[in-house]
Design a protein around this motif. Sequence first.
Motif, short mmCIF file in Angstrom:
data_model
loop_
_atom_site.label_atom_id
_atom_site.label_comp_id
_atom_site.label_asym_id
_atom_site.label_seq_id
_atom_site.Cartn_x
_atom_site.Cartn_y
_atom_site.Cartn_z
N PHE A 1 -38.58 -8.24 83.87
CA PHE A 1 -37.35 -7.47 83.77
C PHE A 1 -36.85 -6.88 85.09
CE2 PHE A 1 -38.93 -6.88 79.24
CZ PHE A 1 -38.05 -7.85 78.75
N VAL A 2 -37.75 -6.52 86.00
CA VAL A 2 -37.32 -5.94 87.28
C VAL A 2 -36.50 -6.92 88.10
CG1 VAL A 2 -38.12 -5.05 89.51
CG2 VAL A 2 -39.11 -4.16 87.38
N PRO A 3 -36.93 -8.20 88.25
CA PRO A 3 -36.09 -9.15 89.00
C PRO A 3 -34.71 -9.36 88.37
CG PRO A 3 -38.33 -10.00 88.77
CD PRO A 3 -38.23 -8.80 87.87
N ILE A 4 -34.59 -9.16 87.06
CA ILE A 4 -33.31 -9.37 86.38
C ILE A 4 -32.41 -8.14 86.46
CG2 ILE A 4 -32.20 -9.84 84.14
CD1 ILE A 4 -34.70 -11.43 83.36
N PHE A 5 -32.98 -6.95 86.19
CA PHE A 5 -32.18 -5.74 86.07
C PHE A 5 -32.29 -4.80 87.27
CE2 PHE A 5 -33.34 -7.01 81.70
CZ PHE A 5 -32.06 -7.19 81.17
N GLY A 6 -33.18 -5.10 88.21
CA GLY A 6 -33.41 -4.17 89.31
C GLY A 6 -34.50 -3.18 88.96
N TRP A 7 -34.98 -2.41 89.96
CA TRP A 7 -36.13 -1.54 89.74
C TRP A 7 -35.92 -0.46 88.68
CZ3 TRP A 7 -41.08 -1.80 90.38
CH2 TRP A 7 -41.61 -2.70 91.33
N PRO A 8 -34.92 0.40 88.79
CA PRO A 8 -34.83 1.51 87.81
C PRO A 8 -34.65 1.02 86.37
CG PRO A 8 -33.43 1.93 89.72
CD PRO A 8 -33.87 0.51 89.82
N LYS A 9 -33.63 0.20 86.16
CA LYS A 9 -33.34 -0.27 84.81
C LYS A 9 -34.40 -1.24 84.32
CE LYS A 9 -29.64 -2.12 81.89
NZ LYS A 9 -28.26 -2.67 81.85
N GLY A 10 -34.87 -2.12 85.19
CA GLY A 10 -35.88 -3.09 84.80
C GLY A 10 -37.18 -2.43 84.39
N LEU A 11 -37.57 -1.38 85.12
CA LEU A 11 -38.81 -0.67 84.79
C LEU A 11 -38.66 0.10 83.48
CD1 LEU A 11 -41.63 -0.21 85.91
CD2 LEU A 11 -40.78 1.82 87.08
N PHE A 12 -37.50 0.73 83.30
CA PHE A 12 -37.27 1.47 82.05
C PHE A 12 -37.24 0.51 80.86
CE2 PHE A 12 -34.43 3.26 78.78
CZ PHE A 12 -35.16 4.40 78.49
N ASN A 13 -36.56 -0.63 81.02
CA ASN A 13 -36.53 -1.62 79.94
C ASN A 13 -37.94 -2.09 79.58
OD1 ASN A 13 -33.79 -1.43 79.96
ND2 ASN A 13 -33.40 -3.43 80.85
N SER A 14 -38.78 -2.25 80.60
CA SER A 14 -40.17 -2.69 80.37
C SER A 14 -40.93 -1.65 79.57
CB SER A 14 -40.87 -2.94 81.71
OG SER A 14 -40.19 -3.91 82.48
N ILE A 15 -40.76 -0.38 79.94
CA ILE A 15 -41.43 0.71 79.21
C ILE A 15 -40.92 0.77 77.78
CG2 ILE A 15 -41.71 3.21 79.08
CD1 ILE A 15 -41.50 3.23 82.18
N PHE A 16 -39.61 0.69 77.62
CA PHE A 16 -38.99 0.77 76.29
C PHE A 16 -39.53 -0.32 75.38
CE2 PHE A 16 -35.92 0.23 72.98
CZ PHE A 16 -35.26 1.45 72.83
N ILE A 17 -39.52 -1.55 75.85
CA ILE A 17 -39.93 -2.67 75.00
C ILE A 17 -41.44 -2.68 74.76
CG2 ILE A 17 -40.02 -5.20 74.88
CD1 ILE A 17 -37.26 -5.17 76.28
N ALA A 18 -42.22 -2.23 75.75
CA ALA A 18 -43.68 -2.15 75.57
C ALA A 18 -44.03 -1.14 74.47
CB ALA A 18 -44.36 -1.76 76.88
N ILE A 19 -43.39 0.03 74.51
CA ILE A 19 -43.64 1.05 73.49
C ILE A 19 -43.16 0.57 72.12
CG2 ILE A 19 -42.95 3.36 72.69
CD1 ILE A 19 -42.90 4.24 75.62
N SER A 20 -41.99 -0.04 72.09
CA SER A 20 -41.45 -0.56 70.83
C SER A 20 -42.35 -1.66 70.26
CB SER A 20 -40.03 -1.09 71.06
OG SER A 20 -39.45 -1.51 69.85
N SER A 21 -42.88 -2.51 71.13
CA SER A 21 -43.75 -3.61 70.69
C SER A 21 -45.06 -3.09 70.14
CB SER A 21 -44.03 -4.57 71.85
OG SER A 21 -42.84 -5.12 72.35
#
Length: 462
Positions: free
Chosen positions: A151-171
């Motif tokens: 996700f970081v290469p796609i969305f950039g560091w701030p948003k990509g990292l937050f998306n990763s945290i969001f989806i990891a917790i949701s999963s």
Amino acid sequence: MKKFLDQFSDWPIPIKIIVSFAFAMFVGSLILAMPFSQLETSQATYFDHLFGAVSMVAVTGLSTVPVAQTYNLFGQIVTLVLIKLGGLGLITIVSAIIMQFGRHVSMKEEITIQQALNRSNMKGFSHFLLNVVKYTTLFETIGAILLAFTFVPIFGWPKGLFNSIFIAISSFNNAGFDNLGTESMQAFVDTPMVNIVIPFLIIIGGIGFSVWFDLARNFKQFKKARSWIDFKGTYRHLTLHTRLVIKWSLWLIVSAMVIFTLAEWTNPNSLGNLSLTNKLQAIFFQAVTLRTAGFSTLNFAEFHMFTLVVFTVFMFIGGSPGGTAGGAKTSTVALVVKLIGTELKGQTNINYKHRTLEIDIVKRALVIVVMFILLNFVALSLMTIFDEEVPLQYLFFESVSAFGTVGLSANLTATLSRYSQTVIMFCMFIGRLGPITIFTALGNRDRKKRDIRYATGSILIG
């Protein structure tokens, strides 16, 4: 407030659990409905926020409005908090925090948490509870780090990292919510990291906390195993519950993969146009997400009707007790299957792995399964009244998805009437708590009065 808390501590345990979940849902809906939680372009009504909050705390994933198009950063953080509260339970998290700061938790509170986590005994419970919270955080952190490579290469560091945290917790919490758009994980059907990390987070979260620690206790012995005989010997040291859950979890995933392969391999709208590698990834992902996770890398509305009907069986079964998954639970259904097998064989005792199972546990399992079936039937009947024009098969898939807190949908949830959506909210609420909790709560006060034994009678059946 203090008076209310004192009264709350004296309430029956099932009532405490129900009220804690309902409280989290209501407060969450109010916060999400505030302007500071939403994007300026949001068109969501309070009903949408309430539906979303119920789904988040019930860790289901069904929604009437997309998270990414409705909530800003603060609103998405609130979403994560509600998912965490739903995955472990409000009482569990608050008690763990209290313990962490060295404060005492009463015996009543320990028993409440024990039932909320579906744990059978109080031995070493404080240590167990703290480990649940710690290891949950650890697994989610590892998952977020691995997803960040995508996700970081796609969305950039701030948003990509937050998306990763969001989806990891949701999963991990088997919630099925994402903050990427309206099509779940369909854009990543060809991404290996997504198709491996998310399913394993789902499995770890849904297999049950007791199974984690049982496997951890025997991990060193498994490492020392040098042959199949050594491995089997160590495997027998696992508890009966752990062995049953592992066996049924593997069997359900593999059988779902086989059925999905046979049914959809040549379907151009699902697997047909994918490469061999991507097909295998998609098959594994969909088979695992049926365990009450709600994510999808394919459009379920494009599946053959046979596939959807069969998948409802897997959604009905769900995950395992004492974890973040919903459904009737693997061990519950396994006990009912054992009961049926015993009756067909004309045997008296219900045995598994050279152990005779207590009849009270089997009766409880049967009650849960029957209640799930009856409540699904009631929900489906109501939805056919409110949305008569929708094909029955899709309504059936939606109602089972809600009761199993799965969150999969054939793109139907947002298009249903408010009446059917209200039915779905009740389905998600009951599905997260379990029918047995609801009916235990309703009948708790008169249990002693009703436990009466009369002279034996006989009724013909069959």
